[in-house]
Structures are given as structure tokens and as C-alpha cells.
Design a protein around this motif. Structure first.
Motif, PDB file in Angstrom:
ATOM      1  N   SER A   1       0.841  -1.184   0.000  1.00 47.05           N
ATOM      2  CA  SER A   1       0.000   0.000   0.000  1.00 47.05           C
ATOM      3  C   SER A   1       0.882   1.242   0.000  1.00 47.05           C
ATOM      4  O   SER A   1       2.087   1.163   0.212  1.00 47.05           O
ATOM      5  CB  SER A   1      -0.915   0.002   1.233  1.00 47.05           C
ATOM      6  OG  SER A   1      -0.139   0.039   2.429  1.00 47.05           O
TER       7      SER A   1
ATOM      8  N   VAL B   1       0.937   5.914  -0.786  1.00 45.96           N
ATOM      9  CA  VAL B   1       0.365   7.103  -1.401  1.00 45.96           C
ATOM     10  C   VAL B   1       0.644   7.098  -2.889  1.00 45.96           C
ATOM     11  O   VAL B   1       1.548   6.417  -3.397  1.00 45.96           O
ATOM     12  CB  VAL B   1       0.978   8.372  -0.775  1.00 45.96           C
ATOM     13  CG1 VAL B   1       0.607   8.459   0.686  1.00 45.96           C
ATOM     14  CG2 VAL B   1       2.494   8.382  -0.939  1.00 45.96           C
ATOM     15  N   ASN B   2      -0.150   7.860  -3.645  1.00 47.52           N
ATOM     16  CA  ASN B   2       0.125   8.054  -5.066  1.00 47.52           C
ATOM     17  C   ASN B   2       1.485   8.718  -5.247  1.00 47.52           C
ATOM     18  O   ASN B   2       1.858   9.598  -4.463  1.00 47.52           O
ATOM     19  CB  ASN B   2      -0.958   8.935  -5.700  1.00 47.52           C
ATOM     20  CG  ASN B   2      -2.289   8.218  -5.793  1.00 47.52           C
ATOM     21  OD1 ASN B   2      -2.334   6.997  -5.915  1.00 47.52           O
ATOM     22  ND2 ASN B   2      -3.382   8.982  -5.710  1.00 47.52           N
TER      23      ASN B   2
ATOM     24  N   LYS C   1       5.409   2.963  -5.456  1.00 45.56           N
ATOM     25  CA  LYS C   1       4.983   1.549  -5.430  1.00 45.56           C
ATOM     26  C   LYS C   1       5.332   0.850  -6.743  1.00 45.56           C
ATOM     27  O   LYS C   1       5.867  -0.259  -6.751  1.00 45.56           O
ATOM     28  CB  LYS C   1       3.467   1.484  -5.177  1.00 45.56           C
ATOM     29  CG  LYS C   1       3.034   2.076  -3.840  1.00 45.56           C
ATOM     30  CD  LYS C   1       1.567   1.864  -3.579  1.00 45.56           C
ATOM     31  CE  LYS C   1       0.658   2.534  -4.598  1.00 45.56           C
ATOM     32  NZ  LYS C   1       0.796   4.010  -4.633  1.00 45.56           N
TER      33      LYS C   1
ATOM     34  N   LYS D   1       0.014  -2.014 -14.504  1.00 43.68           N
ATOM     35  CA  LYS D   1      -1.251  -1.352 -14.220  1.00 43.68           C
ATOM     36  C   LYS D   1      -2.095  -1.252 -15.492  1.00 43.68           C
ATOM     37  O   LYS D   1      -1.608  -0.864 -16.555  1.00 43.68           O
ATOM     38  CB  LYS D   1      -0.990   0.045 -13.670  1.00 43.68           C
ATOM     39  CG  LYS D   1      -2.229   0.775 -13.169  1.00 43.68           C
ATOM     40  CD  LYS D   1      -1.878   2.202 -12.755  1.00 43.68           C
ATOM     41  CE  LYS D   1      -0.793   2.211 -11.684  1.00 43.68           C
ATOM     42  NZ  LYS D   1      -0.504   3.590 -11.219  1.00 43.68           N
TER      43      LYS D   1
ATOM     44  N   GLU E   1      -1.952  -2.666  -9.098  1.00 41.22           N
ATOM     45  CA  GLU E   1      -3.309  -2.133  -9.061  1.00 41.22           C
ATOM     46  C   GLU E   1      -4.260  -2.916  -9.959  1.00 41.22           C
ATOM     47  O   GLU E   1      -4.863  -2.392 -10.901  1.00 41.22           O
ATOM     48  CB  GLU E   1      -3.325  -0.646  -9.432  1.00 41.22           C
ATOM     49  CG  GLU E   1      -2.569   0.212  -8.425  1.00 41.22           C
ATOM     50  CD  GLU E   1      -2.741   1.705  -8.669  1.00 41.22           C
ATOM     51  OE1 GLU E   1      -3.722   2.097  -9.328  1.00 41.22           O
ATOM     52  OE2 GLU E   1      -1.905   2.478  -8.185  1.00 41.22           O
TER      53      GLU E   1
ATOM     54  N   SER F   1      -1.912  -2.211  -4.231  1.00 41.62           N
ATOM     55  CA  SER F   1      -3.346  -1.909  -4.244  1.00 41.62           C
ATOM     56  C   SER F   1      -3.674  -0.771  -3.289  1.00 41.62           C
ATOM     57  O   SER F   1      -3.069  -0.636  -2.229  1.00 41.62           O
ATOM     58  CB  SER F   1      -4.150  -3.150  -3.842  1.00 41.62           C
ATOM     59  OG  SER F   1      -5.532  -2.861  -3.832  1.00 41.62           O
ATOM     60  N   HIS F   2      -4.658   0.047  -3.720  1.00 38.25           N
ATOM     61  CA  HIS F   2      -5.225   1.069  -2.839  1.00 38.25           C
ATOM     62  C   HIS F   2      -6.355   0.497  -2.006  1.00 38.25           C
ATOM     63  O   HIS F   2      -6.942   1.200  -1.185  1.00 38.25           O
ATOM     64  CB  HIS F   2      -5.743   2.247  -3.671  1.00 38.25           C
ATOM     65  CG  HIS F   2      -4.649   3.068  -4.291  1.00 38.25           C
ATOM     66  ND1 HIS F   2      -3.796   3.840  -3.551  1.00 38.25           N
ATOM     67  CD2 HIS F   2      -4.274   3.218  -5.585  1.00 38.25           C
ATOM     68  CE1 HIS F   2      -2.936   4.450  -4.359  1.00 38.25           C
ATOM     69  NE2 HIS F   2      -3.206   4.084  -5.595  1.00 38.25           N
TER      70      HIS F   2
ATOM     71  N   SER G   1      -3.295   7.086   2.841  1.00 36.08           N
ATOM     72  CA  SER G   1      -3.471   7.532   1.459  1.00 36.08           C
ATOM     73  C   SER G   1      -3.151   9.014   1.336  1.00 36.08           C
ATOM     74  O   SER G   1      -3.088   9.749   2.323  1.00 36.08           O
ATOM     75  CB  SER G   1      -4.906   7.277   1.001  1.00 36.08           C
ATOM     76  OG  SER G   1      -5.795   8.101   1.747  1.00 36.08           O
ATOM     77  N   THR G   2      -2.985   9.440   0.112  1.00 33.94           N
ATOM     78  CA  THR G   2      -2.720  10.858  -0.149  1.00 33.94           C
ATOM     79  C   THR G   2      -3.885  11.743   0.319  1.00 33.94           C
ATOM     80  O   THR G   2      -3.653  12.791   0.950  1.00 33.94           O
ATOM     81  CB  THR G   2      -2.446  11.071  -1.649  1.00 33.94           C
ATOM     82  OG1 THR G   2      -1.360  10.237  -2.043  1.00 33.94           O
ATOM     83  CG2 THR G   2      -2.091  12.517  -1.939  1.00 33.94           C
TER      84      THR G   2
END
Length: 689
Positions: free
Chosen positions: A495, A497-498, A502, A540, A573, A605-606, A648-649
Motif C-alpha cells: 500500500s 500514497v500516489n 509503489k 497497471k 493495481e 493496491s489502494h 493515502s494521499t
């Protein structure tokens, strides 16, 4: 080795490879240059054939790179290696080094790579390598002034195969041999029965000629060295500046090459040069000598007062005498002087020796004529004499030089091959240096370790561990890339942040695994991994897949889940293939199957939290954690934190807004208008808990 057992090698190609001196050695060594010497085999095809032969030798089933993205990573790291080569050969040779699941193949290349990384890429060596290229066979050598002769039809066929550079003639007897001698400068009789027979011309009886082709046709080895002179000289320089140990006397080889012209003739012999110039300049020199004689005689006639009595004139006319008789009577001395001047000019212009001068003097007759004219027969005889002397001299020098060089032919091949292989090693060394690489440690399973193995098995659940790794696929200089650590055994979710790294982490893992299974150093301070059977890297997906594409993707993972033991699965993702809720369920099911089969997997994955809730086992979640926002930019710890669900962001942004609102409210003394704003942000933050 059965050549036709190699993938991609049919009957025709197998026959072509069989024409090589030692095709099995070339195949085992991945010697692309040697394989490319086979008729109809290009360097690119030679590399593919070598790969196929290596797979056969190591019982490698192929298919290690199981997805498009895995193959893209391999081509990318291979391109980085090839970019550090100097020669085309080294770039093609690197094509034979590929990721393999075979332990024997991996260890073969690892032994080679360990020595390679110890090399120092000296700029002088790299510069010398620029002129090195694989050696080629001339294949177009034809000698027209010599021929072979025999009375035996079988001997005739044998001679044509053994020495195709010369014409081979069948004769019945000595008379036939004599006729050949009138058409060729040298005739080599292969039959001992001709020994002692006296024949005009250069006829040599050599029954053992086919056993010593270099003596009969020295042009063969000389053409080889003339064609390949530049790469051989360059390889000599590589060995000198690179302090390599050659298998031959470099000075002797270099001295032999210095005596060889680009066209295969011998250089540096004054006598041969004299004869060559004499043959080439003969017609021009004779023409100039004619002009010298006529100019001198014409001047003498102008200056001479000639008186002829009437009775003498009548006598000359009655006898039909012309100007020649007049010259003979009145200007004999002047004519003799003019002819002598012509002869001296010819001898001096062509630098003729005593024997040749005697023939040359006959070119201009002592009998007075005006204008003075050459004797064409005498000119032809002089040309034949000079040409024969030139060819005899050239032949002797060629045989001497061929004798010096022919024994060094294989040594020259080895010299060039070693220089080209050095370029391969230096490319690996330069790559390792540029990306701070180290040789990875493999952890073999119990079945892969015998009693003498140097490395011990350490359980079957080991996946990979990377310490201070830097992805070579990032378009950044090495010093600008943050080193990262990551370790996975079994199945994990990643996991973060954008833009936190990752995908770059998956690229790094894939690069390390690909390079390690190629047997090469990897971009990390330390790397430890198991031997994988195959690499499944799914990039992705751009946008939601339609029903057909979605079904195909699920089927692919179903096949992997059935036989995934020993596989490394990297997925970026996967939730983008369909709706988030359904994605979490599908990914959870895939992870359960991979975990059951003992595969190693990392899924970015988010939806890590949701997937963990739906999974029937305690799936590991690692997180690339953002420390915070600085001037609107994420500040990230790019090494994943084990067993940590990264924020997360959006959560970070809301947290930043809440903090700023609290600070502003305190600065305003708790202004009622500002109180609702931090409460709103706090309410949003609660949703992330």
C-alpha cells in the motif's frame, strides 16, 4: 550435441553449422561470431541459436518471463547492458544471457560475471576495442597465374576440393604439361611420374602439394590476414593496454602483419617494389625512350650539313634506298648516339639489372631508321622477363610470409575472440559500477542442494530480500535515486500514497529477479532470493476492462493459481480491471490461491484494507509511508514498512488542512467564524480510522 535438437535449427541450418571447425564449442560458449561464420547465419540468428543450445544443455524449459511486462523489464535491463558495449559482437553476445530457472545455467553465468565485475574499464582499452570485430573468411581468393595438373581423375576431384583457389587441369603426358607451362607462370604437377621430366617453363613436381595448401597457394592465409588485419591489430592493442595474457607472440604476429599489404601482397621488399614498378611503367618508359632518341636524332639532322654527289644520289635511287641508307652513310655516329641515349633512359627509368638490361637494349635496333621505333617483340620479351621475375619474387616472399603467419591463424582467432569477450565482461563491469551492483545470494531449496553445495537451503518460504536497492529503470542518475529496502516471503499487499514509489518498487524487484536469474549482478547493496520458476509481472491496466478482457485476465490468474508454486507474481493495481468492491473480492481470492500454492507475490493496491478483510488468511500488508506534505509535495519514506497499512494521499491532505485550520484558529484567538472549519476537517479524518 544433435544440432537439430536445438530449437529453431532445421536440417539446412544444421548442415551449415556442421561446416564450422568446432560447432559444439561455439554453441556451448555462446560464441556468436563463430556461429555467424556458418553459411546463411546472421549474428542475430546466431544469438538465437546459441540461446536455444544453452536451453537444451541446461534442460531449461524456457518461459521464465511469463508476461509482457516481465519481458519488457528484461529488454530494458538488457538494453542498459548493451549500451555499455563497444562492439556489435558484445551487444549480440549479451543476447545469449537470459533469465533462466535452471540452477546450472545461473551458476555458469555467475562464475563468468564474478570475474567480469573485477575488470577495470580502462578508457584506453575501450578505445582499442572500437576497431575490433569478428574475423571473416575471404572466400573470394583466385590465383590465375598458377595451376595444378594431374593425370588422374580422382586426384583431380580431390585437388579441386582441397585447393579451390587454383585451376586444376587434367593432362595425358609431358606434352600436355608443356602446353600448360606456356599458359601459366607456374604449373604444379601432382603426379610423381613427372619427376625428372625436362619441360620449359616453371613446372614443379609436388606429389604432396594437397597436404600443404599454404605452400601451394600462400594467398589463402595471406588473404585471411589481409582481410582481418585491422581487427587483429586492434586486438593486439587491447591485449597490450588491457594487460591480458595472449596465447601467441604479439610482436611476431604484429611484425608479420606489417609486411602485408591490404590486397594480400607482401610489403617492404625493395626488389619486389622495383620489379612491380618496372612492369607497370614499361610501356611509358619505352615511349619516352623513343622520344629521347627521335628528338636527339632530329636535332642532329637539323645541325648537320649533308652533301650528296649526283652519282651517289643516283646510286641510292637505283638501289631503291631510302632515308635509312642515307642515315647509315652520313649520320651513323649521330644515330648510334641517339639510340644509346634511348637505351640509357630505359635502363635508368626502370632501374634494370644486368640481365634485364641486355634484353632491354634490344628494344632499339642498331640498324638506322627514322623515326626511331621500338621492337615490339623485344618489348614483349622484356615484359615477360620482368613479370616472371616479379612473380617469382612475389611467390617466394608470399610463401615465406604465409609460413610465418599460417601457424598463427588460430592464435589470431583466439586473440580477437578474447578481445570481444573482454568487451562483454567490461559491459557487465560498467553496468555494475554505474548502478552500484552486487552479486545476489541464492537460497536453494532442499532438492536443489547436494552434499557439496556451498550454499545451504534455508526453507522453502524464502522469497526475496533487497537492501539499498535502486531501480535501473528510473530515468534518473544513480545519486538522485533513494535506496530502498524490501523483503517478502509468501504473499504481500503493498500500500502507499500516489507517486510514492509503489510501481518503482515492483520494477526494482522485477529487475533484481531478472538480473539474478540471468546470473548477473543486481542493483543493490545486498540481495537474497530463492530460485523462481517464472516471473509474472502484470502492469497497471489503463481503465476498466470490458467483459471479455476481464474474463481473460481472471482465466490467466486461474492458471497461475493452479501451478504457481515457485512463481514470483508482481501485480500493479489489479483493482482497476473492474468496480472497486468486486476487485477487492477477486484479489482476495487470487491471493488465497497463491498462498495455498506457496508462491511469492506482491500486489500493489489502494484497496489493501478491504482485501485483507475479505481474505481467508492473514495477508501481510506493507506500506510505503508518506511522512507528510512539504510545499505541496509528498515527503515519502520509499522503503516499505512491514505490516503497516500506509495512509493515502487524501488522508494526508485532509490532515494537513486540519492542522493548518487549528493553527489559524489559535492565531485568531478562537474566532467563532473559524471554529467550524477545523471541526469539518476532523470529521473527515475520522472517516479514515
Amino acid at each position: 550435441m544433435d544440432l537439430e535438437s536445438i530449437p529453431g535449427v532445421g536440417t539446412k541450418t544444421a548442415r551449415a553449422l556442421a561446416e564450422l571447425d568446432d560447432p559444439e564449442r561455439a554453441l556451448r560458449a555462446g560464441d556468436v561470431a563463430a556461429l555467424a561464420r556458418a553459411p546463411g547465419v546472421s549474428q542475430g540468428r546466431a544469438a538465437r541459436i546459441a540461446r536455444g543450445a544453452i536451453r537444451v544443455e541446461h534442460d531449461d524449459p524456457g518461459g521464465f518471463l511469463a508476461t509482457d511486462r516481465a519481458r519488457e523489464v528484461y529488454r530494458a535491463v538488457l538494453a542498459l547492458l548493451q549500451a555499455r558495449t563497444v562492439t556489435d559482437y558484445a551487444a549480440q553476445r549479451l543476447e545469449t544471457i537470459y533469465p533462466s530457472p535452471s540452477r546450472s545455467r545461473i551458476e555458469d553465468v555467475r562464475a563468468f560475471a564474478r570475474e567480469a565485475v573485477e575488470r577495470e574499464p580502462d578508457p584506453a582499452v575501450l578505445e582499442a576495442l572500437e576497431a575490433v570485430s569478428p574475423l571473416s573468411e575471404p572466400g573470394d581468393v583466385r590465383v590465375r597465374e598458377r595451376c595444378l595438373a594431374t593425370t588422374d581423375a580422382e586426384r583431380y576431384t580431390e585437388a579441386r576440393e582441397a585447393i579451390p583457389e587454383l585451376s586444376v587441369e587434367i593432362v595425358e603426358d609431358a606434352q600436355g604439361l608443356a602446353e600448360l607451362a606456356r599458359g601459366y607462370s607456374t604449373v604444379i604437377a601432382l603426379d610423381e611420374s613427372f619427376a625428372g621430366v625436362a619441360i620449359d617453363g616453371d613446372v614443379q613436381v609436388e606429389p604432396d602439394a594437397l597436404e600443404n595448401p599454404a605452400e601451394v597457394v600462400p594467398e589463402r592465409p595471406l588473404a585471411f590476414f589481409a582481410r582481418n588485419r585491422e581487427p587483429i591489430v586492434a586486438a593486439i592493442e587491447v591485449h597490450r593496454v588491457g594487460d591480458l595474457e595472449p596465447d601467441c607472440d604479439l610482436a611476431a604476429l604484429e611484425a608479420g602483419l606489417s609486411r602485408l599489404e591490404a590486397d594480400g601482397t607482401v610489403a617492404g621488399d625493395d626488389e619486389l617494389d622495383r620489379l612491380t614498378v618496372a612492369v607497370d611503367d614499361l610501356d611509358a618508359a619505352v615511349g619516352t625512350a623513343e622520344s629521347v632518341a627521335n628528338d636527339q636524332l632530329r636535332e642532329a639532322i637539323r645541325e648537320e650539313d649533308v652533301t650528296i654527289e649526283g652519282a651517289d644520289l643516283l646510286s641510292l635511287v637505283e638501289r631503291g634506298a631510302g632515308v635509312d641508307s642515307l642515315l647509315s652513310r652520313e649520320l651513323a655516329d649521330e644515330y648510334a648516339a641517339a639510340v644509346e641515349a634511348a637505351r640509357e633512359h630505359l635502363l635508368e627509368a626502370l632501374a634494370l639489372d644486368t640481365g634485364e638490361a641486355e634484353i632491354a637494349r634490344r628494344v632499339f635496333s642498331d640498324e638506322p631508321t627514322f623515326p626511331v621505333e621500338r621492337d615490339d617483340d623485344a618489348v614483349s620479351r622484356l615484359r615477360e622477363e620482368l613479370t616472371a621475375a616479379k612473380e617469382r619474387r612475389a611467390g617466394r616472399l608470399k610463401r615465406e610470409l604465409a609460413a610465418d603467419l599460417s601457424d598463427q591463424r588460430e592464435a589470431a582467432r583466439t586473440l580477437v575472440r578474447d578481445a570481444l569477450e573482454l568487451d562483454v565482461e567490461l559491459a557487465i563491469a560498467r553496468f555494475a559500477d554505474d548502478y552500484g551492483c552486487t552479486m545476489p545470494e541464492f537460497v536453494w531449496t532442499d532438492e536443489e542442494v547436494d552434499g557439496d553445495a556451498a550454499e545451504e537451503a534455508d526453507g522453502g518460504d524464502v522469497g526475496f530480500r533487497i537492501d539499498a536497492g535502486r531501480s535501473p529503470l528510473l530515468d534518473e542518475p544513480l545519486e538522485a535515486i533513494d535506496p530502498v529496502d524490501y523483503e517478502v516471503s509468501g504473499v504481500a499487499l503493498l500500500s502507499g500514497v500516489n507517486s510514492g514509489g509503489k510501481t518503482s518498487m515492483l520494477d526494482l524487484v522485477a529487475s533484481v529477479v531478472v538480473l539474478a536469474h540471468m546470473g548477473l549482478p543486481v542493483p543493490a547493496e545486498r540481495a537474497r532470493l530463492r530460485r523462481f520458476d517464472d516471473l509474472h509481472y502484470h502492469a497497471k491496466t489503463q481503465g476498466t476492462l470490458d467483459a471479455g478482457a476481464f474474463e481473460s485476465t481472471v482465466r490467466e490468474f486461474a492458471d497461475l493459481a493452479q501451478g504457481g508454486e515457485g512463481s514470483l507474481v508482481l501485480v500493479d493495481e489489479l483493482e482497476s480491471i473492474t468496480e472497486p468492491g468486486a476487485s477487492a473480492k477477486i484479489i482476495a481470492g487470487i491471493l488465497e490461491a497463491l498462498d495455498d500454492n506457496g508462491a511469492t507475490a506482491v500486489f500493489v493496491s489502494h484497496l489493501a484494507g478491504e482485501i485483507r478483510e475479505m481474505a481467508a488468511f492473514d495477508v501481510t500488508i506493507d506500506g510505503i509511508e508518506a511522512v507528510g506534505l512539504v510545499d505541496g509535495e509528498l515527503e515519502v519514506n520509499r522503503s516499505p514498512v512491514k505490516d503497516h497499512l500506509a495512509r493515502s494521499t487524501p488522508e494526508l491532505i485532509v490532515e494537513k488542512l486540519a492542522t493548518e485550520a487549528d493553527d489559524a484558529m489559535r492565531a485568531n484567538g478562537g474566532d467563532a467564524v473559524s471554529v467550524s472549519e477545523p471541526q469539518f476537517y476532523d470529521r473527515l479524518l475520522e472517516k479514515f480510522d
